[in-house]
Design a protein around this motif. Structure first.
Motif, PDB file in Angstrom:
ATOM      1  N   LEU A 274       0.765  -1.177  -0.147  1.00 28.61           N
ATOM      2  CA  LEU A 274      -0.071   0.014  -0.181  1.00 28.61           C
ATOM      3  C   LEU A 274       0.794   1.309  -0.181  1.00 28.61           C
ATOM      4  CD1 LEU A 274      -3.086  -0.716   2.493  1.00 28.61           C
ATOM      5  CD2 LEU A 274      -2.609  -1.203   0.244  1.00 28.61           C
ATOM      6  N   HIS A 275       0.707   2.083  -1.105  1.00 29.73           N
ATOM      7  CA  HIS A 275       1.342   3.401  -0.898  1.00 29.73           C
ATOM      8  C   HIS A 275       0.530   4.237   0.130  1.00 29.73           C
ATOM      9  CE1 HIS A 275       3.104   7.166  -1.936  1.00 29.73           C
ATOM     10  NE2 HIS A 275       1.970   7.539  -2.766  1.00 29.73           N
ATOM     11  N   CYS A 276       1.299   5.190   0.673  1.00 32.41           N
ATOM     12  CA  CYS A 276       0.749   5.764   1.733  1.00 32.41           C
ATOM     13  C   CYS A 276       1.406   7.021   2.053  1.00 32.41           C
ATOM     14  CB  CYS A 276       0.639   4.942   3.128  1.00 32.41           C
ATOM     15  SG  CYS A 276      -0.075   5.865   4.663  1.00 32.41           S
ATOM     16  N   THR A 277       0.799   8.253   2.576  1.00 32.31           N
ATOM     17  CA  THR A 277       1.414   9.336   2.691  1.00 32.31           C
ATOM     18  C   THR A 277       1.025   9.660   4.187  1.00 32.31           C
ATOM     19  OG1 THR A 277       1.068  10.519   0.805  1.00 32.31           O
ATOM     20  CG2 THR A 277       1.623  11.887   2.510  1.00 32.31           C
ATOM     21  N   THR A 278       1.927   9.449   5.156  1.00 34.09           N
ATOM     22  CA  THR A 278       1.932   9.509   6.758  1.00 34.09           C
ATOM     23  C   THR A 278       1.697  10.705   7.321  1.00 34.09           C
ATOM     24  OG1 THR A 278       2.864   7.289   6.811  1.00 34.09           O
ATOM     25  CG2 THR A 278       2.360   8.164   8.836  1.00 34.09           C
ATOM     26  N   GLU A 279       0.677  11.314   6.955  1.00 34.23           N
ATOM     27  CA  GLU A 279       0.351  12.759   7.719  1.00 34.23           C
ATOM     28  C   GLU A 279      -1.215  12.729   7.760  1.00 34.23           C
ATOM     29  OE1 GLU A 279       0.631  14.896   9.363  1.00 34.23           O
ATOM     30  OE2 GLU A 279       1.571  16.707   8.669  1.00 34.23           O
ATOM     31  N   TYR A 280      -1.692  13.241   8.940  1.00 30.50           N
ATOM     32  CA  TYR A 280      -3.168  13.421   9.402  1.00 30.50           C
ATOM     33  C   TYR A 280      -3.715  14.804   9.291  1.00 30.50           C
ATOM     34  CZ  TYR A 280      -1.836   8.555  10.241  1.00 30.50           C
ATOM     35  OH  TYR A 280      -1.226   7.315  10.310  1.00 30.50           O
ATOM     36  N   PRO A 281      -4.502  15.365   8.330  1.00 31.71           N
ATOM     37  CA  PRO A 281      -4.605  14.753   7.157  1.00 31.71           C
ATOM     38  C   PRO A 281      -3.602  15.020   6.115  1.00 31.71           C
ATOM     39  CG  PRO A 281      -5.820  17.019   7.263  1.00 31.71           C
ATOM     40  CD  PRO A 281      -5.323  16.594   8.686  1.00 31.71           C
ATOM     41  N   ALA A 282      -3.478  14.120   5.114  1.00 30.68           N
ATOM     42  CA  ALA A 282      -2.328  14.061   4.114  1.00 30.68           C
ATOM     43  C   ALA A 282      -2.553  15.281   2.854  1.00 30.68           C
ATOM     44  CB  ALA A 282      -2.197  12.958   3.376  1.00 30.68           C
ATOM     45  N   PRO A 283      -1.622  16.184   2.898  1.00 26.67           N
ATOM     46  CA  PRO A 283      -2.017  17.254   1.690  1.00 26.67           C
ATOM     47  C   PRO A 283      -1.788  16.610   0.477  1.00 26.67           C
ATOM     48  CG  PRO A 283       0.040  17.708   3.130  1.00 26.67           C
ATOM     49  CD  PRO A 283      -0.580  16.289   3.534  1.00 26.67           C
ATOM     50  N   PHE A 284      -2.954  17.117  -0.447  1.00 25.62           N
ATOM     51  CA  PHE A 284      -3.135  16.654  -1.875  1.00 25.62           C
ATOM     52  C   PHE A 284      -1.730  16.476  -2.590  1.00 25.62           C
ATOM     53  CE2 PHE A 284      -7.491  17.721  -0.519  1.00 25.62           C
ATOM     54  CZ  PHE A 284      -8.154  16.529  -0.854  1.00 25.62           C
ATOM     55  N   ASP A 285      -0.943  17.537  -2.502  1.00 24.80           N
ATOM     56  CA  ASP A 285       0.028  17.607  -3.318  1.00 24.80           C
ATOM     57  C   ASP A 285       1.466  16.744  -2.980  1.00 24.80           C
ATOM     58  OD1 ASP A 285       0.833  19.233  -0.971  1.00 24.80           O
ATOM     59  OD2 ASP A 285       1.419  20.990  -2.073  1.00 24.80           O
ATOM     60  N   GLU A 286       0.824  15.844  -1.823  1.00 25.77           N
ATOM     61  CA  GLU A 286       2.210  14.922  -1.309  1.00 25.77           C
ATOM     62  C   GLU A 286       1.764  13.694  -1.388  1.00 25.77           C
ATOM     63  OE1 GLU A 286       3.555  15.814   2.681  1.00 25.77           O
ATOM     64  OE2 GLU A 286       3.919  17.957   2.289  1.00 25.77           O
ATOM     65  N   VAL A 287       0.583  13.363  -2.089  1.00 21.98           N
ATOM     66  CA  VAL A 287       0.054  12.072  -2.119  1.00 21.98           C
ATOM     67  C   VAL A 287       0.581  11.200  -3.274  1.00 21.98           C
ATOM     68  CG1 VAL A 287      -1.920  10.726  -2.696  1.00 21.98           C
ATOM     69  CG2 VAL A 287      -2.582  12.592  -1.365  1.00 21.98           C
ATOM     70  N   ASN A 288       0.950  11.764  -4.519  1.00 15.66           N
ATOM     71  CA  ASN A 288       1.975  11.118  -5.307  1.00 15.66           C
ATOM     72  C   ASN A 288       1.412   9.716  -5.670  1.00 15.66           C
ATOM     73  OD1 ASN A 288       4.018  10.648  -7.106  1.00 15.66           O
ATOM     74  ND2 ASN A 288       5.369  10.243  -5.547  1.00 15.66           N
ATOM     75  N   LEU A 289       0.110   9.493  -6.270  1.00 15.40           N
ATOM     76  CA  LEU A 289      -0.532   8.333  -6.590  1.00 15.40           C
ATOM     77  C   LEU A 289       0.512   7.394  -7.683  1.00 15.40           C
ATOM     78  CD1 LEU A 289      -4.296   9.116  -6.844  1.00 15.40           C
ATOM     79  CD2 LEU A 289      -2.955   7.958  -5.033  1.00 15.40           C
ATOM     80  N   ARG A 290       0.964   8.431  -8.306  1.00 15.15           N
ATOM     81  CA  ARG A 290       1.922   7.461  -9.627  1.00 15.15           C
ATOM     82  C   ARG A 290       2.941   6.771  -8.752  1.00 15.15           C
ATOM     83  NH1 ARG A 290       2.851  12.454 -13.783  1.00 15.15           N
ATOM     84  NH2 ARG A 290       0.742  12.224 -14.615  1.00 15.15           N
ATOM     85  N   ALA A 291       3.361   6.811  -7.416  1.00 20.13           N
ATOM     86  CA  ALA A 291       4.302   5.834  -6.823  1.00 20.13           C
ATOM     87  C   ALA A 291       3.673   4.437  -6.704  1.00 20.13           C
ATOM     88  CB  ALA A 291       4.499   6.414  -5.449  1.00 20.13           C
ATOM     89  N   MET A 292       2.365   4.318  -6.757  1.00 26.53           N
ATOM     90  CA  MET A 292       1.993   2.948  -6.683  1.00 26.53           C
ATOM     91  C   MET A 292       2.238   2.309  -8.008  1.00 26.53           C
ATOM     92  SD  MET A 292      -2.188   2.993  -5.727  1.00 26.53           S
ATOM     93  CE  MET A 292      -2.913   3.882  -7.247  1.00 26.53           C
TER      94      MET A 292
END
Length: 363
Positions: free
Chosen positions: A202-220
């Protein structure tokens, strides 16, 4: 594990209750009801002995400082959120009644053994915070259980090292554990085979809430290509757009926190979905799965009935008598599309009409 979607080719949706029960078994049971009603495949909690996981000197994360009492330590905060073994049995039975899978994330060796051996869960979830915890990863793999591994805060190299530890443990290697041995096993055919049988990333951005510009879905996709494993997303962004987008990009698993009420006290409520939002996310994911299709570019059944209405045919712009020559002045393109295709326009120019046509009549 990696065959869990083969029967219906659907994304596996995990409704992450986590510690949003606030230490109340009654609230935990309500969370199961909400997850089941929303249509999630599984509801996930967290299993831990606080003293085995957190030092009394451990500070709270910044987001925890904002959402919990300022005068308590991280250990004191987490201690109130423990579920004991009896609680787990109650939750599992309720999940069975509601026909939703029970999952939990273990955070210590004792909790790993409880979930894997005493409760015999079909799979375990490894949180992002444990991806660099070699002894923990090895203990998980030695249970033989398939895992869903979150990769927040990590580099591609750290993910590879973690996979090496898991492969080493799954294959029950008797060698003394070491980084070199983990790498060696990762590179073997047997190591790769067991990882493909047992692991989802699972790709994940460990922040709560996570900023949209740090999600980086392409890392999947980067991880899918790098490791040849199914990938998904553990999402901490506000709202439901990111997990739905992740499914469109090929996520096979989605994990999302939810709560009874975002205004409740506790560390994770603010970054969680409320019941109606969770249901909307599930519906959105299922709709996207339907929309993805099979990739063939052909007219659909629904389109075929509209094709003649939307397309055009060659028509006479004026009266044309039999024997008259078709020309740019007496031909036009108009709906419906039941006659000669406009693609034949140039072939018809200069040809002799075989019959009489009224103005606007389809050729």
């Amino acid at each position: 594990m990696n065959k869990m979607n083969d029967l219906n080719n659907r994304c596996y949706i995990i409704a992450e209750a986590g510690v949003n029960h606030n230490g109340s078994i009654k609230m935990a049971l309500q969370l199961i009801d909400i997850a089941a009603a929303a249509g999630a495949d599984a509801v996930k909690f967290q299993t831990f002995k606080a003293e085995k996981v957190i030092s009394k000197y451990a500070p709270k994360a910044a987001y925890q400082q904002k959402t919990t009492a300022k005068n308590e330590s991280q250990l004191e905060m987490v201690k109130k959120l423990e579920l004991n073994e009896a609680d787990h049995h109650k939750l599992i039975k309720h999940c069975q009644r509601r026909k939703i899978e029970f999952l939990s994330t273990p955070f210590d060796f004792e909790s790993i053994d409880l979930l894997a051996h005493h409760l015999n869960l079909p799979k375990l979830k490894i949180p992002s915070g444990e991806i660099a915890n070699g002894p923990y990863l090895l203990h998980v793999a030695q249970t033989g259980k398939p895992v869903i591994l979150s990769t927040g805060m990590s580099t591609l190299g750290e993910v590879e090292t973690a996979l090496g530890v898991l492969a080493f443990g799954y294959l029950n290697k008797k060698d003394k554990p070491s980084l070199e041995k983990f790498q060696d096993v990762f590179c073997t055919d047997k190591g790769q085979k067991v990882l493909k049988e047992k692991v989802v990333l699972l790709h994940c951005t460990t922040e709560y809430p996570a900023p949209f510009d740090e999600v980086n879905l392409r890392a999947m996709e980067t991880m899918r290509v790098a490791f040849g494993l199914p990938v998904g997303l553990s999402d901490h962004t506000p709202g439901i757009s990111v997990p739905i987008a992740a499914v469109a990009l090929g996520a096979s698993v989605i994990e999302k926190h939810f709560t009874l009420d975002r205004n409740l006290p506790g560390p994770d409520h603010k970054a969680s979905l409320e019941p109606d939002e969770l249901k909307a996310m599930v519906v959105g994911i299922r709709n996207v799965e339907l929309a993805i299709g099979n990739g063939q570019k052909i007219p659909t059944i629904s389109e075929l009935k509209n094709r003649d209405v939307a397309r055009k045919s060659l028509v006479a712009t004026e009266v044309i008598c039999k024997g008259e020559i078709f020309s740019v002045s007496n031909l036009a393109m108009k709906r419906p599309g039941k006659g000669i295709s406009p693609m034949q326009y140039w072939a018809l120019i200069g040809e002799e009409s075989k019959k009489d046509y009224d103005a606007d009549e389809i050729i």
